[in-house]
Design an enzyme around this catalytic site. Structure first.
Site, PDB file in Angstrom:
ATOM      1  N   LYS A 176       0.849  -1.190   0.000  1.00 12.55           N
ATOM      2  CA  LYS A 176       0.000   0.000   0.000  1.00 12.55           C
ATOM      3  C   LYS A 176       0.882   1.236   0.000  1.00 12.55           C
ATOM      4  CE  LYS A 176      -1.863   2.691   2.975  1.00 12.55           C
ATOM      5  NZ  LYS A 176      -1.867   3.982   2.210  1.00 12.55           N
ATOM      6  N   GLU A 249      10.215   1.986  10.318  1.00 16.08           N
ATOM      7  CA  GLU A 249      11.197   3.063  10.163  1.00 16.08           C
ATOM      8  C   GLU A 249      10.427   4.365  10.242  1.00 16.08           C
ATOM      9  OE1 GLU A 249      12.898   6.100   8.749  1.00 16.08           O
ATOM     10  OE2 GLU A 249      12.986   5.072   6.807  1.00 16.08           O
ATOM     11  N   CYS A 283      13.471  11.287   5.979  1.00 17.17           N
ATOM     12  CA  CYS A 283      13.517  10.831   7.373  1.00 17.17           C
ATOM     13  C   CYS A 283      14.859  11.149   8.018  1.00 17.17           C
ATOM     14  CB  CYS A 283      13.264   9.331   7.434  1.00 17.17           C
ATOM     15  SG  CYS A 283      11.640   8.823   6.838  1.00 17.17           S
ATOM     16  N   GLU A 383      10.461  16.863  14.485  1.00 16.03           N
ATOM     17  CA  GLU A 383      10.813  16.713  13.081  1.00 16.03           C
ATOM     18  C   GLU A 383       9.997  17.682  12.223  1.00 16.03           C
ATOM     19  OE1 GLU A 383      11.587  12.998  10.052  1.00 16.03           O
ATOM     20  OE2 GLU A 383       9.730  12.966  11.227  1.00 16.03           O
TER      21      GLU A 383
END
Length: 481
Positions: A176, A249, A283, A383
């Site tokens: 997906k 992750e 990331c 972040e």
């Protein structure tokens, strides 16, 4: 691509939207114009995809590693042949400049080549027994059906990591992609069929959160591999139902430490590249930078100059641009929130801070640098996932280690220093899954890549990436000799 409906779901080797629960629109982030209508897979379609993968699993498992390796090599060749077409689709729906998209597709092909080599090295072991006449064999077997959920920032590469490792191990998959970049996934998975993989080994479904929840909670899923936000990763644990193997992750907020012995010019170049590349939507992007006070103002001047040289453009119109748009309006809003917070907390805005001139539409934002950031500033503690860098000075290694390790993230960190003692003090004390010293490439394909703390569990890349799709079996044999 002009907004037409796309046959974007693959189940058991057939592209179809029969049974879809509706449609969603994919748009170009540089123009905000629609590209295609994509079908949403509901629970019934998810179940069909999982059952197709379950039926295909025994034959794929028993095909043997050498034949799986041959197919992965064929897949790499097909992806290389279709590189430009896949890259154009990626740029159109994700935003990164075309040359950068081409590079991503090439890296995916190399991923498949790497795991083709690993497929034939599924090595077990023999273990001596205390009693005579016995031998213990430890074998590695594919875990079963994997659910692979990938984000939009690297919409081909991050599917490829999961796809290559799982196929090499002998697993079948249901994939997906993000609802922001479904067409890139279609372009990649079309290559699977052209390479000759059996029907049902790889299946593709589309949709947003409810589709993903139906997939990870399906009782016939044996392994979940997810790349994305911390919040969604935590939701997976709450919704997956039952006991499943999981690799996650997740978020970063990665620090860069520029030590007193650093090459300042090299550190500036690294910060510009890893802080702003892909509009900071990585990331392992550098978010927060700590610079020894003796180098602080020199570093800041170089960083502002480097940010000012970056070109921003529609990546289809200018393939060699440094930066394209951000991928969606939610990213712009988060960046604006972090910029406003830094201003309110007294940080010095050195460049950027808003939308660039000359763009009447599209999700573009200027590369932005704040100096004198305090630890509670959002850009230093959360972040950003956008083109904003926060910078602060430090005086001692103990001070900067405490600052860099603060917070819930532990994905990657960067160190610039030339003194050996400074390098080893920092690399041993920083609590991150990957640390790059005097460079900003924290991940390579043949080394494990994963985070600590809330940045995730498990690994991608390397042999360790494939091991996550394998289960151990101990066979204790009495042979009587």
């Amino acid at each position: 691509m002009t907004g037409e409906q796309s046959p974007s779901i693959l189940i058991d080797g057939i592209w179809s939207t029969d049974g879809a629960e509706g449609w969603f629109t994919v748009s170009n982030p540089a123009t905000e114009q629609p590209l295609a209508q994509v079908a949403t897979a509901g629970a019934a379609m998810v179940d069909r995809a999982v059952q197709a993968a379950r039926r295909a699993f025994p034959a794929w498992r028993d095909l043997g590693p050498h034949k799986r390796a041959t197919l992965l090599q064929a897949l790499a060749r097909v992806v290389d042949e279709r590189r430009d077409a896949i890259a154009r689709i990626m740029t159109a729906e994700q935003g990164k400049p075309l040359d950068e998209a081409r590079g991503e597709v090439s890296k995916v092909a190399r991923t498949f080549e790497f795991y083709a080599g690993e497929a034939v090295r599924l090595l077990g072991q023999t273990i001596p027994n205390e009693e005579k006449g016995f031998l213990s064999l430890v074998e590695k077997e594919p875990i079963g059906v994997a659910a692979a959920i990938a984000p939009w920032n690297y919409p081909v590469e991050l599917i490829g990591w999961k796809l290559g490792a799982a196929l090499a191990a002998g697993c079948t998959l249901v994939i997906k992609p993000s609802e922001y970049t479904p067409l890139s996934a279609v372009a990649l998975i079309e290559c699977v069929g052209l390479a000759g993989f059996p029907a049902g080994v790889v299946n593709l479904i589309q949709g947003a959160g409810p589709t993903g929840a139906a997939l990870v909670s399906h009782p016939d899923i044996d392994k979940i591999a997810f790349t994305g936000s911390v919040s969604v990763g935590e939701d997976i644990f709450r919704t997956m139902g039952g006991i499943k193997s999981v690799s996650l992750e997740l978020g970063g907020n990665c620090p860069m430490v520029v030590g007193a012995s650093a090459d300042v010019d090299a550190a500036v170049a690294g910060a510009v590249r890893r802080g702003f590349r892909n509009m900071g939507q990585i990331c392992i992007a550098v978010n927060r930078i700590y610079v020894h006070r003796s180098l602080y103002e020199r570093f800041l001047a170089g960083l502002v100059e480097g940010a000012g040289r970056l070109s921003i453009a529609n990546g289809l119109e200018r393939p060699d641009a440094d930066l394209g748009p951000m991928t969606n309006i939610d990213g712009i809003r988060k960046v604006e929130r972090h910029v406003a917070d830094a201003r309110e907390r007294g940080a010095r805005l050195l460049c950027g801070g808003g939308r660039p001139d000359g763009f009447s539409h599209g999700f573009f934002f200027q590369p932005t640098v704040f100096a004198d950031c305090t630890p509670d500033t959002l850009v230093m503690s959360e972040e950003t996932f956008g083109p904003v860098l926060g910078v602060a000075p430090f005086d001692t290694l103990d001070e900067v280690i405490a600052e860099a390790n603060a917070g819930p993230y532990g994905l990657a960190a960067y160190v610039y220093a030339r003194d050996v003692g400074e390098i080893f003090t920092l690399t041993r004390a920083l609590c991150f899954g990957s640390i790059a010293v005097n460079n900003v490439d924290a991940g390579i394909m043949n080394a494990p890549y994963g985070g600590r703390k809330r940045s995730g569990i498990g690994y991608e890349h390397g042999r360790e990436g494939m091991e996550g799709y394998l289960a151990l079996k101990h066979v204790r044999l009495r042979h009587g000799a």
